[in-house]
Design a protein around this motif. Structure first.
Motif, PDB file in Angstrom:
ATOM      1  N   GLN A 163      32.099  -2.051 -85.228  1.00  0.00           N
ATOM      2  CA  GLN A 163      32.152  -2.791 -83.794  1.00  0.00           C
ATOM      3  C   GLN A 163      31.156  -2.093 -83.146  1.00  0.00           C
ATOM      4  O   GLN A 163      30.525  -2.573 -82.315  1.00  0.00           O
ATOM      5  CB  GLN A 163      33.346  -2.481 -83.415  1.00  0.00           C
ATOM      6  CG  GLN A 163      33.554  -3.099 -81.971  1.00  0.00           C
ATOM      7  CD  GLN A 163      32.972  -4.523 -81.940  1.00  0.00           C
ATOM      8  OE1 GLN A 163      33.704  -5.469 -82.856  1.00  0.00           O
ATOM      9  NE2 GLN A 163      32.621  -4.987 -80.999  1.00  0.00           N
ATOM     10  N   LEU A 210      27.782  -3.401 -83.928  1.00  0.00           N
ATOM     11  CA  LEU A 210      27.457  -4.677 -83.400  1.00  0.00           C
ATOM     12  C   LEU A 210      27.308  -4.407 -81.786  1.00  0.00           C
ATOM     13  O   LEU A 210      26.254  -5.452 -81.416  1.00  0.00           O
ATOM     14  CB  LEU A 210      28.601  -5.665 -83.398  1.00  0.00           C
ATOM     15  CG  LEU A 210      28.915  -6.015 -85.059  1.00  0.00           C
ATOM     16  CD1 LEU A 210      30.522  -6.600 -85.150  1.00  0.00           C
ATOM     17  CD2 LEU A 210      28.041  -7.068 -85.366  1.00  0.00           C
ATOM     18  N   ASP A 211      27.879  -3.704 -81.012  1.00  0.00           N
ATOM     19  CA  ASP A 211      27.378  -3.381 -79.775  1.00  0.00           C
ATOM     20  C   ASP A 211      26.175  -2.946 -79.602  1.00  0.00           C
ATOM     21  O   ASP A 211      25.430  -3.335 -78.377  1.00  0.00           O
ATOM     22  CB  ASP A 211      28.720  -2.443 -79.173  1.00  0.00           C
ATOM     23  CG  ASP A 211      29.972  -2.983 -78.977  1.00  0.00           C
ATOM     24  OD1 ASP A 211      30.196  -3.928 -79.124  1.00  0.00           O
ATOM     25  OD2 ASP A 211      30.982  -2.163 -79.035  1.00  0.00           O
ATOM     26  N   GLU A 261      23.571  -3.370 -81.503  1.00  0.00           N
ATOM     27  CA  GLU A 261      22.679  -4.494 -81.633  1.00  0.00           C
ATOM     28  C   GLU A 261      22.702  -5.586 -80.736  1.00  0.00           C
ATOM     29  O   GLU A 261      21.628  -6.186 -80.412  1.00  0.00           O
ATOM     30  CB  GLU A 261      23.504  -5.171 -83.219  1.00  0.00           C
ATOM     31  CG  GLU A 261      22.402  -6.256 -83.719  1.00  0.00           C
ATOM     32  CD  GLU A 261      23.030  -6.800 -85.041  1.00  0.00           C
ATOM     33  OE1 GLU A 261      23.497  -8.134 -85.038  1.00  0.00           O
ATOM     34  OE2 GLU A 261      23.671  -6.096 -85.742  1.00  0.00           O
ATOM     35  N   GLU A 262      23.876  -5.875 -80.067  1.00  0.00           N
ATOM     36  CA  GLU A 262      23.728  -6.607 -79.049  1.00  0.00           C
ATOM     37  C   GLU A 262      22.897  -6.046 -77.568  1.00  0.00           C
ATOM     38  O   GLU A 262      21.867  -6.893 -77.194  1.00  0.00           O
ATOM     39  CB  GLU A 262      25.307  -6.977 -78.524  1.00  0.00           C
ATOM     40  CG  GLU A 262      25.408  -7.810 -77.311  1.00  0.00           C
ATOM     41  CD  GLU A 262      24.562  -9.242 -77.421  1.00  0.00           C
ATOM     42  OE1 GLU A 262      23.906  -9.920 -76.374  1.00  0.00           O
ATOM     43  OE2 GLU A 262      24.517  -9.893 -78.719  1.00  0.00           O
ATOM     44  N   ASP A 263      23.223  -4.675 -77.666  1.00  0.00           N
ATOM     45  CA  ASP A 263      22.436  -4.085 -76.427  1.00  0.00           C
ATOM     46  C   ASP A 263      20.751  -4.184 -76.710  1.00  0.00           C
ATOM     47  O   ASP A 263      19.895  -4.456 -75.930  1.00  0.00           O
ATOM     48  CB  ASP A 263      23.049  -2.699 -76.398  1.00  0.00           C
ATOM     49  CG  ASP A 263      24.139  -2.532 -75.365  1.00  0.00           C
ATOM     50  OD1 ASP A 263      24.586  -3.374 -74.593  1.00  0.00           O
ATOM     51  OD2 ASP A 263      24.862  -1.632 -75.599  1.00  0.00           O
ATOM     52  N   ARG A 271      19.191  -6.402 -78.478  1.00  0.00           N
ATOM     53  CA  ARG A 271      18.627  -7.820 -78.204  1.00  0.00           C
ATOM     54  C   ARG A 271      18.637  -7.851 -76.822  1.00  0.00           C
ATOM     55  O   ARG A 271      17.417  -8.567 -76.335  1.00  0.00           O
ATOM     56  CB  ARG A 271      19.795  -8.782 -78.907  1.00  0.00           C
ATOM     57  CG  ARG A 271      19.959  -9.030 -80.323  1.00  0.00           C
ATOM     58  CD  ARG A 271      20.470 -10.290 -80.627  1.00  0.00           C
ATOM     59  NE  ARG A 271      20.805 -10.142 -82.067  1.00  0.00           N
ATOM     60  CZ  ARG A 271      22.198  -9.893 -82.265  1.00  0.00           C
ATOM     61  NH1 ARG A 271      23.175  -9.644 -81.406  1.00  0.00           N
ATOM     62  NH2 ARG A 271      22.489  -9.923 -83.702  1.00  0.00           N
ATOM     63  N   ARG A 272      19.402  -7.440 -75.818  1.00  0.00           N
ATOM     64  CA  ARG A 272      19.372  -7.624 -74.396  1.00  0.00           C
ATOM     65  C   ARG A 272      18.155  -6.822 -74.003  1.00  0.00           C
ATOM     66  O   ARG A 272      17.402  -7.491 -73.201  1.00  0.00           O
ATOM     67  CB  ARG A 272      20.819  -7.082 -73.993  1.00  0.00           C
ATOM     68  CG  ARG A 272      20.892  -7.064 -72.420  1.00  0.00           C
ATOM     69  CD  ARG A 272      22.403  -6.838 -72.021  1.00  0.00           C
ATOM     70  NE  ARG A 272      22.411  -6.259 -70.898  1.00  0.00           N
ATOM     71  CZ  ARG A 272      22.401  -5.116 -70.301  1.00  0.00           C
ATOM     72  NH1 ARG A 272      22.271  -3.977 -71.128  1.00  0.00           N
ATOM     73  NH2 ARG A 272      22.347  -4.896 -69.159  1.00  0.00           N
ATOM     74  N   THR A 288      24.802  -4.109 -90.215  1.00  0.00           N
ATOM     75  CA  THR A 288      25.788  -4.934 -89.770  1.00  0.00           C
ATOM     76  C   THR A 288      25.981  -6.332 -90.761  1.00  0.00           C
ATOM     77  O   THR A 288      26.837  -6.862 -90.995  1.00  0.00           O
ATOM     78  CB  THR A 288      25.884  -5.341 -88.496  1.00  0.00           C
ATOM     79  OG1 THR A 288      24.648  -5.931 -87.977  1.00  0.00           O
ATOM     80  CG2 THR A 288      26.074  -4.325 -87.528  1.00  0.00           C
ATOM     81  N   ARG A 312      18.914  -4.893 -86.810  1.00  0.00           N
ATOM     82  CA  ARG A 312      20.350  -4.887 -86.917  1.00  0.00           C
ATOM     83  C   ARG A 312      21.020  -3.533 -86.543  1.00  0.00           C
ATOM     84  O   ARG A 312      20.360  -2.428 -86.540  1.00  0.00           O
ATOM     85  CB  ARG A 312      20.675  -5.005 -88.279  1.00  0.00           C
ATOM     86  CG  ARG A 312      20.404  -6.684 -88.832  1.00  0.00           C
ATOM     87  CD  ARG A 312      21.048  -7.528 -88.342  1.00  0.00           C
ATOM     88  NE  ARG A 312      21.019  -8.873 -88.764  1.00  0.00           N
ATOM     89  CZ  ARG A 312      21.608 -10.040 -88.533  1.00  0.00           C
ATOM     90  NH1 ARG A 312      22.331 -10.137 -87.379  1.00  0.00           N
ATOM     91  NH2 ARG A 312      21.420 -11.134 -89.216  1.00  0.00           N
TER      92      ARG A 312
END
Length: 247
Positions: free
Chosen positions: A19, A22-23, A25-27, A29-30, A154, A184
Motif C-alpha cells: 500500500q 502504491l501511494d 506510485e500515485e504521488d 504520477r501526480r 507493485t 512503479r
C-alpha cells in the motif's frame, strides 16, 4: 485477541509495504502530470528571468527578496521567530493539503511548494558541477563502488538497479519498470552485492542464504506443530479422564 502467526505477521507487513508503494506510485504520477503541465504552459523560467527577480509562476510569491536566511530556531530573536511563524502559517494555509516537499532559495525567506511551484533554473556553474559529478560516476573506480539491488514493484516485476555502497537501504520510492513502460512503486528491496558479478558468485550466495532462511523457517514451523500436537494430546487425555469420572 489471538496472537498472530509468523506467516500472518509477514502477510500484514507485505500488505502495508504494497500500500505504501502504491501511494508513492500515485504521488509520482501526480507530480509527473504537474511537471508536464508546467512544460505545456511555459511555467518554467529561464536563468535570466530568475536573475531579473521575476516572482514564482506557481504561487506569485517572490523568489529573491534580498533577505538573509534565518538562523536555526534556537538562535532566532523574538522578531525573527515571529517572522518565521508567520511565513509557516502562510505556507500551511496555502499548501497544507498539497502533500509535497517545500523549498526556498538563498536570498529569500519565502517558502515554496514542490507541487505548486516549479524549481528555479540552475546556473551555468551548477550545471557544470553536475556534469563533472555524473562524469566521475562513469569511471571504473566509481563502478567498483556500486552495489546491485533487486527491486520488487507493485506490478510484481523485479528490476535490477545499482546504487553507491554507502547507502544501507534503497533510497528511492518509485522506479522505471521496462516491461510496463511506466514508473512503479517499490514494494521490496534486496541488496545483491557488488555490481558486475559476471560469474554469478553473488547470485549463488544469495540463493544459498535464502535456502538456509527457508529451512530455518520450516524448522520453526515443525517445532510449533509438535507443540500444538502435544497440547492437543494433553487436552484429549483430560477429556477422557473427565468422561470416565462422570460414568
Amino acid at each position: 485477541m489471538a496472537k498472530l502467526t509468523e506467516e500472518q505477521r509477514a502477510e500484514r507487513a507485505l500488505r502495508r509495504a504494497r500500500q505504501k508503494a502504491l501511494d508513492a506510485e500515485e504521488d509520482d504520477r501526480r507530480q509527473e502530470a504537474r511537471r508536464r503541465q508546467w512544460q505545456r504552459e511555459g511555467t518554467y523560467m529561464t536563468w535570466e528571468e530568475f536573475q531579473a527577480g521575476e516572482p514564482c509562476r506557481g504561487c506569485g510569491q517572490p523568489l529573491l527578496n534580498g533577505a538573509r536566511e534565518l538562523p536555526p530556531p534556537i538562535r532566532q530573536t523574538p522578531e525573527e521567530r515571529a517572522e518565521s511563524e508567520q511565513e509557516e502559517a502562510r505556507y500551511r494555509q496555502l499548501h497544507g493539503d498539497c502533500r509535497s516537499h517545500r523549498w526556498s532559495v538563498e536570498g529569500s525567506r519565502t517558502l515554496h511548494c514542490g507541487y505548486c511551484c516549479p524549481m528555479p533554473p540552475l546556473s551555468g556553474e551548477q550545471i557544470a558541477t553536475l556534469r563533472s559529478i555524473f562524469a566521475s560516476a562513469r569511471t571504473e573506480q566509481r563502478k567498483r563502488e556500486l552495489d546491485d539491488w533487486d527491486l520488487t514493484l507493485t506490478c510484481d516485476h523485479v528490476v535490477r538497479r545499482t546504487q553507491h555502497r554507502d547507502h544501507s537501504y534503497w533510497s528511492g520510492r518509485v522506479t522505471e519498470c521496462p516491461p510496463c513502460g511506466t514508473r512503479r512503486g517499490i514494494v521490496h528491496t534486496q541488496r545483491i552485492g557488488p555490481a558486475g558479478d559476471t560469474e554469478g558468485r553473488l547470485q549463488r550466495e544469495r540463493l544459498a542464504s535464502e535456502l538456509q532462511a527457508e529451512m530455518a523457517k520450516l524448522e520453526r514451523q515443525k517445532k510449533a506443530a509438535e507443540k500444538t500436537e502435544r497440547k492437543l494430546e494433553a487436552l484429549r487425555r483430560q477429556l477422557e479422564a473427565r468422561t470416565t469420572e462422570t460414568e
